[in-house]
Design a protein around this motif. Structure first.
Motif, PDB file in Angstrom:
ATOM      1  N   ILE A   1      15.515  -8.707 -31.270  1.00 60.00           N
ATOM      2  CA  ILE A   1      17.018  -8.716 -31.756  1.00 60.00           C
ATOM      3  C   ILE A   1      16.463  -8.215 -33.569  1.00 60.00           C
ATOM      4  O   ILE A   1      15.482  -9.012 -34.350  1.00 60.00           O
ATOM      5  CB  ILE A   1      18.110  -9.141 -31.683  1.00 60.00           C
ATOM      6  N   ALA A   2      16.904  -7.411 -34.113  1.00 64.22           N
ATOM      7  CA  ALA A   2      17.044  -7.800 -35.666  1.00 64.22           C
ATOM      8  C   ALA A   2      17.795  -8.276 -36.606  1.00 64.22           C
ATOM      9  O   ALA A   2      18.868  -8.825 -35.804  1.00 64.22           O
ATOM     10  CB  ALA A   2      17.661  -6.075 -36.184  1.00 64.22           C
ATOM     11  N   CYS A   3      17.261  -9.111 -37.630  1.00 65.50           N
ATOM     12  CA  CYS A   3      18.492  -9.858 -38.335  1.00 65.50           C
ATOM     13  C   CYS A   3      19.705  -9.680 -39.056  1.00 65.50           C
ATOM     14  O   CYS A   3      19.367  -8.498 -39.114  1.00 65.50           O
ATOM     15  CB  CYS A   3      17.304 -10.508 -39.320  1.00 65.50           C
ATOM     16  N   GLU A   4      20.686 -10.272 -38.650  1.00 71.26           N
ATOM     17  CA  GLU A   4      22.176  -9.585 -38.739  1.00 71.26           C
ATOM     18  C   GLU A   4      22.824  -9.531 -40.191  1.00 71.26           C
ATOM     19  O   GLU A   4      23.284  -9.630 -41.053  1.00 71.26           O
ATOM     20  CB  GLU A   4      23.465 -10.182 -37.918  1.00 71.26           C
ATOM     21  N   ALA A   5      21.642 -10.194 -41.591  1.00 72.69           N
ATOM     22  CA  ALA A   5      21.722  -9.943 -42.207  1.00 72.69           C
ATOM     23  C   ALA A   5      21.679  -9.534 -43.715  1.00 72.69           C
ATOM     24  O   ALA A   5      20.183  -8.651 -43.468  1.00 72.69           O
ATOM     25  CB  ALA A   5      21.400 -11.839 -43.446  1.00 72.69           C
ATOM     26  N   THR A   6      22.806  -8.983 -44.276  1.00 76.60           N
ATOM     27  CA  THR A   6      22.643  -7.513 -45.352  1.00 76.60           C
ATOM     28  C   THR A   6      21.422  -8.382 -45.713  1.00 76.60           C
ATOM     29  O   THR A   6      21.926  -9.496 -46.870  1.00 76.60           O
ATOM     30  CB  THR A   6      23.594  -6.217 -45.426  1.00 76.60           C
ATOM     31  N   PRO A   7      20.251  -7.577 -46.770  1.00 76.50           N
ATOM     32  CA  PRO A   7      19.423  -6.328 -46.347  1.00 76.50           C
ATOM     33  C   PRO A   7      18.469  -6.523 -45.389  1.00 76.50           C
ATOM     34  O   PRO A   7      18.114  -5.287 -45.360  1.00 76.50           O
ATOM     35  CB  PRO A   7      19.405  -5.906 -47.544  1.00 76.50           C
ATOM     36  N   CYS A   8      18.286  -7.501 -45.142  1.00 75.05           N
ATOM     37  CA  CYS A   8      17.192  -8.178 -44.191  1.00 75.05           C
ATOM     38  C   CYS A   8      16.707  -7.156 -43.060  1.00 75.05           C
ATOM     39  O   CYS A   8      17.453  -6.862 -42.408  1.00 75.05           O
ATOM     40  CB  CYS A   8      17.185  -9.276 -43.484  1.00 75.05           C
ATOM     41  N   ASN A   9      15.413  -6.801 -43.004  1.00 76.26           N
ATOM     42  CA  ASN A   9      14.793  -6.047 -42.299  1.00 76.26           C
ATOM     43  C   ASN A   9      13.947  -6.645 -40.782  1.00 76.26           C
ATOM     44  O   ASN A   9      12.799  -6.282 -40.270  1.00 76.26           O
ATOM     45  CB  ASN A   9      13.810  -4.893 -43.421  1.00 76.26           C
ATOM     46  N   ARG A  10      14.034  -8.137 -41.019  1.00 78.59           N
ATOM     47  CA  ARG A  10      13.013  -8.650 -39.713  1.00 78.59           C
ATOM     48  C   ARG A  10      13.710  -9.032 -38.905  1.00 78.59           C
ATOM     49  O   ARG A  10      15.103  -8.643 -38.473  1.00 78.59           O
ATOM     50  CB  ARG A  10      12.915  -9.909 -40.700  1.00 78.59           C
ATOM     51  N   TYR A  11      12.804  -9.239 -37.758  1.00 76.41           N
ATOM     52  CA  TYR A  11      12.892  -9.446 -36.014  1.00 76.41           C
ATOM     53  C   TYR A  11      12.446 -10.481 -36.049  1.00 76.41           C
ATOM     54  O   TYR A  11      12.061 -11.250 -36.572  1.00 76.41           O
ATOM     55  CB  TYR A  11      12.011  -8.154 -35.862  1.00 76.41           C
ATOM     56  N   LEU A  12      13.584 -10.897 -34.650  1.00 78.36           N
ATOM     57  CA  LEU A  12      13.025 -12.177 -34.122  1.00 78.36           C
ATOM     58  C   LEU A  12      14.146 -11.651 -32.738  1.00 78.36           C
ATOM     59  O   LEU A  12      14.901 -11.987 -32.429  1.00 78.36           O
ATOM     60  CB  LEU A  12      14.815 -12.985 -34.794  1.00 78.36           C
ATOM     61  N   ILE A  13      13.509 -13.608 -32.297  1.00 75.51           N
ATOM     62  CA  ILE A  13      14.077 -13.600 -30.499  1.00 75.51           C
ATOM     63  C   ILE A  13      15.064 -14.127 -30.652  1.00 75.51           C
ATOM     64  O   ILE A  13      14.766 -16.269 -30.718  1.00 75.51           O
ATOM     65  CB  ILE A  13      12.373 -14.305 -30.089  1.00 75.51           C
ATOM     66  N   PRO A  14      15.939 -14.128 -30.196  1.00 78.74           N
ATOM     67  CA  PRO A  14      17.615 -14.420 -30.838  1.00 78.74           C
ATOM     68  C   PRO A  14      17.053 -16.119 -29.596  1.00 78.74           C
ATOM     69  O   PRO A  14      16.940 -16.095 -28.331  1.00 78.74           O
ATOM     70  CB  PRO A  14      18.527 -14.314 -30.173  1.00 78.74           C
ATOM     71  N   HIS A  15      17.915 -17.328 -29.686  1.00 86.70           N
ATOM     72  CA  HIS A  15      18.019 -18.303 -29.368  1.00 86.70           C
ATOM     73  C   HIS A  15      19.173 -19.319 -29.463  1.00 86.70           C
ATOM     74  O   HIS A  15      19.434 -18.882 -31.135  1.00 86.70           O
ATOM     75  CB  HIS A  15      17.062 -19.245 -28.787  1.00 86.70           C
ATOM     76  N   GLY A  16      19.879 -19.326 -28.868  1.00 82.98           N
ATOM     77  CA  GLY A  16      21.230 -19.922 -28.766  1.00 82.98           C
ATOM     78  C   GLY A  16      21.969 -18.626 -29.225  1.00 82.98           C
ATOM     79  O   GLY A  16      22.513 -17.359 -29.385  1.00 82.98           O
ATOM     80  N   ARG A  17      22.719 -19.137 -30.249  1.00 78.07           N
ATOM     81  CA  ARG A  17      23.780 -18.132 -31.133  1.00 78.07           C
ATOM     82  C   ARG A  17      23.277 -17.821 -32.765  1.00 78.07           C
ATOM     83  O   ARG A  17      24.080 -17.467 -32.946  1.00 78.07           O
ATOM     84  CB  ARG A  17      25.345 -18.598 -30.850  1.00 78.07           C
ATOM     85  N   ARG A  18      22.158 -17.573 -32.805  1.00 78.34           N
ATOM     86  CA  ARG A  18      21.296 -17.185 -33.399  1.00 78.34           C
ATOM     87  C   ARG A  18      21.648 -16.357 -33.891  1.00 78.34           C
ATOM     88  O   ARG A  18      20.024 -15.990 -32.646  1.00 78.34           O
ATOM     89  CB  ARG A  18      20.486 -18.638 -34.029  1.00 78.34           C
ATOM     90  N   HIS A  19      21.355 -16.055 -35.297  1.00 73.30           N
ATOM     91  CA  HIS A  19      21.303 -14.068 -35.035  1.00 73.30           C
ATOM     92  C   HIS A  19      20.632 -14.051 -35.680  1.00 73.30           C
ATOM     93  O   HIS A  19      21.081 -12.831 -36.717  1.00 73.30           O
ATOM     94  CB  HIS A  19      22.590 -13.378 -34.777  1.00 73.30           C
ATOM     95  N   TRP A  20      19.783 -15.094 -36.909  1.00 73.42           N
ATOM     96  CA  TRP A  20      19.895 -14.765 -37.852  1.00 73.42           C
ATOM     97  C   TRP A  20      18.235 -15.322 -37.848  1.00 73.42           C
ATOM     98  O   TRP A  20      17.733 -15.726 -37.391  1.00 73.42           O
ATOM     99  CB  TRP A  20      20.111 -15.391 -38.975  1.00 73.42           C
ATOM    100  N   CYS A  21      17.501 -14.905 -39.187  1.00 72.70           N
ATOM    101  CA  CYS A  21      16.134 -15.124 -38.594  1.00 72.70           C
ATOM    102  C   CYS A  21      15.586 -16.402 -39.563  1.00 72.70           C
ATOM    103  O   CYS A  21      14.505 -16.980 -39.748  1.00 72.70           O
ATOM    104  CB  CYS A  21      14.958 -14.136 -39.768  1.00 72.70           C
ATOM    105  N   SER A  22      17.239 -16.575 -40.737  1.00 74.80           N
ATOM    106  CA  SER A  22      16.819 -18.162 -41.523  1.00 74.80           C
ATOM    107  C   SER A  22      17.596 -18.730 -41.666  1.00 74.80           C
ATOM    108  O   SER A  22      18.839 -18.139 -41.735  1.00 74.80           O
ATOM    109  CB  SER A  22      15.656 -17.587 -42.819  1.00 74.80           C
ATOM    110  N   THR A  23      17.816 -19.696 -42.010  1.00 74.69           N
ATOM    111  CA  THR A  23      19.005 -20.760 -42.697  1.00 74.69           C
ATOM    112  C   THR A  23      19.064 -20.133 -44.027  1.00 74.69           C
ATOM    113  O   THR A  23      20.775 -19.707 -44.300  1.00 74.69           O
ATOM    114  CB  THR A  23      18.662 -21.856 -43.181  1.00 74.69           C
ATOM    115  N   ARG A  24      18.921 -19.117 -44.476  1.00 73.44           N
ATOM    116  CA  ARG A  24      18.884 -18.441 -45.650  1.00 73.44           C
ATOM    117  C   ARG A  24      20.023 -16.912 -45.329  1.00 73.44           C
ATOM    118  O   ARG A  24      20.729 -16.442 -46.015  1.00 73.44           O
ATOM    119  CB  ARG A  24      17.654 -18.219 -46.403  1.00 73.44           C
TER     120      ARG A  24
END
Length: 189
Positions: free
Chosen positions: A149-172
């Motif tokens: 998936i793509a990180c759901e935070a704007t304007p982030c353009n990073r990709y990730l493999i989600p685990h659990g309900r996390r849809h962001w690449c970082s805590t930030r």
């Protein structure tokens, strides 16, 4: 420029191609960080991922080729997420990198330890080896059942493999997305 680099996105420790694709980072306020922005940083990234020696002396032409491959891989990731056809140029670039070096490790023999397998990588083929390794990993990720998936935070353009309900690449990014949602709820339209 970032004071401290973002932590690797979830899945980047497992998928080299994911970590590679995420070396281009869009930040808030129009900032952009390219972890492959110059030959020295390319050399450091390759060495950190055991794709080249610390003293590989990467030149700008090689760095440019690696950045171009990154954009092709990012394009393929985006096509997969959009359930859209891949750009033929992106497919061609990855397939070209895959065919540049032999992928099967050769049988070698050490007089003291006996037989072992090792891929040939002459010093003039370091970049081709790195690009083939990254491309093979990207092809494996794209054809796997991993939920890219793509990180759901704007304007982030990073990709990730989600685990659990996390849809962001970082805590930030998660904090930024939650703050934006809270602001949108409080602000009248």
């Amino acid at each position: 420029m970032l004071d401290a680099p973002l932590p690797p996105a979830p899945g980047a420790d497992t998928w080299l191609a994911l970590d590679f694709a995420n070396t281009a980072i869009a930040l808030p306020n129009g900032q952009y960080v390219d972890l492959l922005g110059n030959p020295a940083s390319v050399n450091s990234w390759l060495a950190a991922h055991n794709l080249a020696s610390e003293n590989a002396d990467v030149q700008e032409l090689c760095a440019t080729q690696l950045r171009a491959l990154r954009e092709h891989i990012r394009s393929l990731f985006a096509a997969r997420l959009a359930d859209a056809p891949a750009l033929p140029t992106a497919l061609d670039a990855v397939n070209d990198a895959l065919t540049r070096i032999p992928t099967a490790p050769l049988l070698r023999w050490d007089d003291k330890t006996g037989p072992y397998r090792a891929a040939p990588c002459p010093t003039n083929k370091i970049l081709e080896h790195a690009m083939a390794t990254i491309s093979a990993n990207a092809a494996d990720l794209l054809t796997s059942r991993e939920p890219l998936i793509a990180c759901e935070a704007t304007p982030c353009n990073r990709y990730l493999i989600p685990h659990g309900r996390r849809h962001w690449c970082s805590t930030r990014c998660g904090d930024r997305a939650r703050a934006a949602r809270a602001y949108a709820r409080r602000t009248p339209r």
